[in-house]
Each structure stands twice: as structure tokens, then as C-alpha cells.
Design an enzyme around this catalytic site. Structure first.
Site, mmCIF file in Angstrom:
data_model
loop_
_atom_site.group_PDB
_atom_site.id
_atom_site.type_symbol
_atom_site.label_atom_id
_atom_site.label_comp_id
_atom_site.label_asym_id
_atom_site.label_seq_id
_atom_site.Cartn_x
_atom_site.Cartn_y
_atom_site.Cartn_z
ATOM 1 N N HIS A 195 0.857 -1.181 0.000
ATOM 2 C CA HIS A 195 0.000 0.000 0.000
ATOM 3 C C HIS A 195 0.893 1.230 0.000
ATOM 4 O O HIS A 195 1.959 1.228 0.606
ATOM 5 C CB HIS A 195 -0.899 0.004 1.253
ATOM 6 N N ASP A 243 -7.880 -5.398 0.073
ATOM 7 C CA ASP A 243 -8.419 -6.230 -1.000
ATOM 8 C C ASP A 243 -8.032 -7.690 -0.888
ATOM 9 O O ASP A 243 -8.539 -8.528 -1.635
ATOM 10 C CB ASP A 243 -7.944 -5.685 -2.366
#
Ligand code: CMC
Length: 430
Positions: free
Chosen positions: A308, A365
Site C-alpha cells: 500500500h 483487497d
């Protein structure tokens, strides 16, 4: 504004740049006058270190793994609230009273229908059309049927009615796009169901096989949507703000946000994760093959669901989703081999020096697709689910951008092409 200044020395001249402090203590160098004072721009492709706005919606600390909406911890909201309650919080700034929530829920029901003419849109797509493409175009088209009210026209002030319409109708569009893709008759929104129940019913009810609401599925969906509801200045949200900064209407701005979300590095990642896990499964669980490909600098392949831009520790949303995953599998008594593949992949990656050195942890996700599968959502609808969740955030960010009277977004560039060339007419070019 802090009393301190940053000092920038160029040649013999030192410039003083103001330092601005956030309510949570972070500090930023204010470079808004840099060009005027020094003649220089800053270069920051990918906006790795550029604050594009101030905002009071979401706070995120990537080092500590903290995520708060309007000051409330994501863990508390995911545990105790419905998505509608969190959407209200994000849009209005405070948690709703009992009465306010009731009225917001009524709005969601009242506005859920689509103008009947819009139903024809769904007939015009080929059966295999991507639900994200249908979502983006149909949201944009809403503008023609429900023109956005400006701040003074809205009976409740701000963009309250337009926001409620958009939330309610986007859910209907999402479910209709799925029904069309499988060639089933559309199921209209029910005036008696709550937000998530209504969505699941529109997705799965059939004339010959009525859908029975499963409370655990409703609760899992509520949680997933809450976890996606806002995430400060990411690719899609910045797109919504940028498009809106030109004066484009809310629907057009949100439609652009849907398009920005589509890619596999952003909202398309939940779908890509499932495809990756299926590949590993089909490949006799050859984990090392996929991990090695992801580490190979000559191979663009990545392990989707890891890494991320901002979180350099476990994504707090992924933690909540992982626990929810275990719960829902146990309650619904489901056995999905992909959950075991995901857990083993996470275990292997967490012990691998490449991923440790780069702080690559599972993101939101990684496990969300596994829950969506468990409640029956087809894989190509996963990015649409992300968009449904992110909608309150996009609308709140767009509204904040309007209220702040933000200037039109217009980044600079450093030109590296030919400085200037002499034009040669086509007949002389050989
Ligand atoms: N697999 C393998 N290596 C990776 C991965 C990954 N998933 N993610 C990052 N890296 C490596 C990358 O190769 C680079 O290595 P090096 O320093 O040796 O060049 C380093 O880690 C830093 O990566 P980056 O691409 O500079 O980081 P970024 O901040 O630009 O990208 C990201 C962030 C999320 C796009 C990226 O981590 C990624 O591609 N992850 C997979 C896609 C994904 O899961 N996306 C969903 C993000 S969460 C939902 C959302 O908010 O949209």
C-alpha cells in the site's frame, strides 16, 4: 499555521516557507507561493509527497495502522454501525441521532427507483459488458434525469438530496447491471428493506426462487462497505476532486471516480486477488512460482492484495476483514479452498525477506473478495462493490472541495521534449 518556517536555499538566496500543522500533529511545508517567489516548481510524479488539500473527513496513519472517519476509529464503526449510519457520518460530519438515521433510511428507500426510461440503457449493453463500465456510464447519465440541485435549492441545505439520490440509485444500478449480465429479469428495490438487504435482494431474488435474507450475509456486507467508505486522497478520490474542481457536476465527477477505481492497482485489486488465488490453486499450489515472479525485477507481475502507498504496517481494514472472513465461513459453514490458499500465501510472504524489507502486508483487497464470494457476489462485480462502499467518501470529498472553494486542479510539468524546432513543409520532408 505554525510559528516555524522551513528554509530553502537556492544559490545565495534563502526563502522562508510556512509550516502548516494538522489537527493530529503532522506538519506540511506550504509551497503555494514557491513559484511566485523562486520561479521553481516542485516535481513529484505519483504524488508521493504532495498534499493536494486539507480535509476533515478521514485520518490515516500508515505507520501505526490507524484509520478514523470523522474522528471515529474504523474498528468501532465496523463493529457497531450499519453502512447507512457510517455513510451519514461521512456525509454530514457527525453520527446521526435515531431520528436522523430513520429519515436518512427513508431517503434511501424513497430515492432507490430509477426513472423507467433508464431501464432501456441496460438493454443496450452486450451481455458480457463489464459492470464497472455500466456503472460509470449510468451514474453519469443520472444527471439527465435528476439534475443536481445547487446548495441553495436543496431543501435541507448543501447537497443532501443529491447525495441521498446518488447513494440509493447507484445501488440499484449495480444490482441491475448484474441481473442484465446473466439475462435475468430485474428486481426492483423494496420500500421495506434496509440498504444491504435491499441490495442482496435485488441481486439474488428470482421469480421462481425468492431470495431469503441471510442476516450473516447482510452483516458481512455492511462491514465490507463500511471499511471501504473513505480513504482520504487515493487515486479515485483525487480524480473525483480534480474533475469536480472544473465545475463538473457531482454525477460526472463520481462517474470519473468509478473509472479511476477500475484498475487492478486500485479497486480492481479485489477481483485480481481471486484470480491470483485461483491460479495458484490450479497450479498445484505452487506458491513459490508466484512469489518468485513477484520478486523478479524483470517481471512486472505482483502479488495482488499486498502493499500500500500509505500503510507500512498491517492495513487495519485487512485485519478486520480477515477476522470477519473466519466468522462468516464458520457461521455459514462454507469451505472455500481459496481461503486456505490466501492464508498460506500470507504466511509465506510474512516470512519472506523481500516483502519484509519493503513493508508489504496484506491490504484491504486481500481478503475482501473471499467474503464477497462467500455471500454469492460474482467476481466481476467486486470492483463495483468497492465503488458502492466508497460512494459516501467520494460525495463528501466532492462537497468539501466545493465548500472550500478549491481552485481548479492544474498540476505543472517539467517539459523534456524538443525545445523548439524549425517547421519543414511535407513536400520537403523526403
Ligand atoms: N508484489 C511484489 N512487489 C511489490 C508489491 C507487490 N504487491 N507492491 C509493491 N512491491 C514492491 C515494488 O516492486 C517496489 O520494489 P523496489 O523498491 O525494489 O522497486 C516496492 O515494493 C515499492 O512499491 P511501489 O510500487 O513503489 O509502491 P507504490 O506505493 O507505488 O504502490 C501499490 C502501491 C498498492 C500500487 C502496490 O503495492 C501494488 O501494486 N500492490 C498490488 C496491487 C494492490 O493490491 N492494490 C490494492 C491497493 S489497496 C486498495 C486501494 O486503496 O486501492
Amino acid at each position: 499555521m505554525s510559528e516555524e518556517f522551513a528554509r530553502l536555499t537556492i544559490g545565495d538566496t534563502t526563502y522562508k516557507l510556512p509550516i502548516i500543522e494538522a489537527s493530529t500533529g503532522e506538519r506540511a511545508v506550504d509551497i503555494r507561493n514557491l513559484l511566485k517567489e523562486t520561479g521553481l516548481i516542485t516535481l513529484d510524479s505519483g504524488y508521493m509527497n504532495t498534499g493536494a488539500c486539507t480535509s476533515s473527513i478521514t485520518y490515516l496513519d500508515g505507520k501505526e495502522g490507524i484509520l478514523n472517519y470523522r474522528g471515529y476509529r474504523i474498528e468501532d464503526l465496523a463493529e457497531n454501525c450499519s453502512f447507512t449510519e457510517v455513510a451519514y457520518l461521512i456525509l454530514h460530519g457527525d453520527l446521526p441521532t435515531f431520528e436522523a438515521l430513520k429519515s436518512f433510511r427513508q431517503d434511501m428507500r424513497r430515492f432507490a427507483l430509477l426513472h423507467e426510461d433508464m431501464i432501456h440503457f441496460f438493454d443496450s449493453y452486450p451481455p458480457n459488458a463489464s459492470p464497472m463500465s455500466i456503472l460509470s456510464t449510468t451514474v453519469n447519465a443520472l444527471h439527465n434525469y435528476y439534475p443536481e440541485m445547487n446548495e441553495s435549492e436543496d431543501p435541507y441545505g448543501g447537497y443532501t438530496v443529491t447525495a441521498a439520490r446518488l447513494l440509493a440509485k447507484t445501488r440499484t444500478i449495480a444490482a441491475f447491471s448484474y441481473k442484465k449480465s446473466i439475462g435475468h429479469p430485474l428486481v426492483y428495490p423494496s420500500p421495506r428493506m434496509n440498504y444491504c438487504e435491499n441490495f442482496l435482494n435485488m441481486m439474488f431474488d428470482r421469480p421462481n426462487l425468492p431470495y431469503k435474507i441471510i442476516p450473516e450475509a447482510v452483516s458481512a456486507l455492511n462491514k465490507l462497505l463500511i471499511l471501504h467508505a473513505d480513504h482520504e486522497q487515493n487515486c479515485s478520490t483525487s480524480t473525483v476532486r480534480l474533475v469536480g474542481s472544473s465545475g463538473a457536476n457531482l454525477y460526472a465527477s463520481i462517474s470519473s471516480g468509478v473509472s479511476a477505481l477500475w484498475g487492478p492497482l486500485h479497486g480492481g485489486a479485489n477481483q485480481a486477488v481471486i484470480e491470483m488465488l485461483e491460479n495458484i490453486y490450479a497450479d498445484n499450489k505452487d506458491f513459490e512460482k508466484y512469489i518468485s515472479k513477484a520478486k523478479d525485477k524483470n517481471d512486472p507481475y505482483r502479488l495482488t492484495g499486498f502493499g500500500h502507498r500509505v500503510y507500512k504496517t498491517f492495513d487495519p481494514r485487512a485485519k478486520i476483514i480477515k477476522n470477519a472472513c473466519d466468522d462468516i465461513f464458520e457461521i455459514l459453514d462454507i469451505n472455500d479452498p481459496l481461503l486456505d490458499i490466501a492464508k498460506e500465501l500470507e504466511e509465506r510472504v510474512s516470512n519472506d525477506q523481500y516483502f519484509i524489507e519493503r513493508n508489504l502486508y496484506p491490504n484491504v483487497d486481500f481478503y475482501s473478495g473471499i467474503i464477497y464470494r462467500a455471500i454469492g457476489i460474482p467476481t466481476n462485480m467486486f470492483p463495483v462493490m468497492f465503488a458502492l462502499g466508497r460512494l459516501p467518501g467520494w460525495i463528501a470529498q466532492w462537497t468539501e472541495m466545493k465548500e472550500d472553494r478549491t481552485r481548479i486542479g492544474r498540476p505543472r510539468q517539467l517539459y523534456i521534449g524538443h525545445p523548439q524546432r524549425e517547421f519543414i513543409a511535407i513536400k520537403d520532408r523526403g
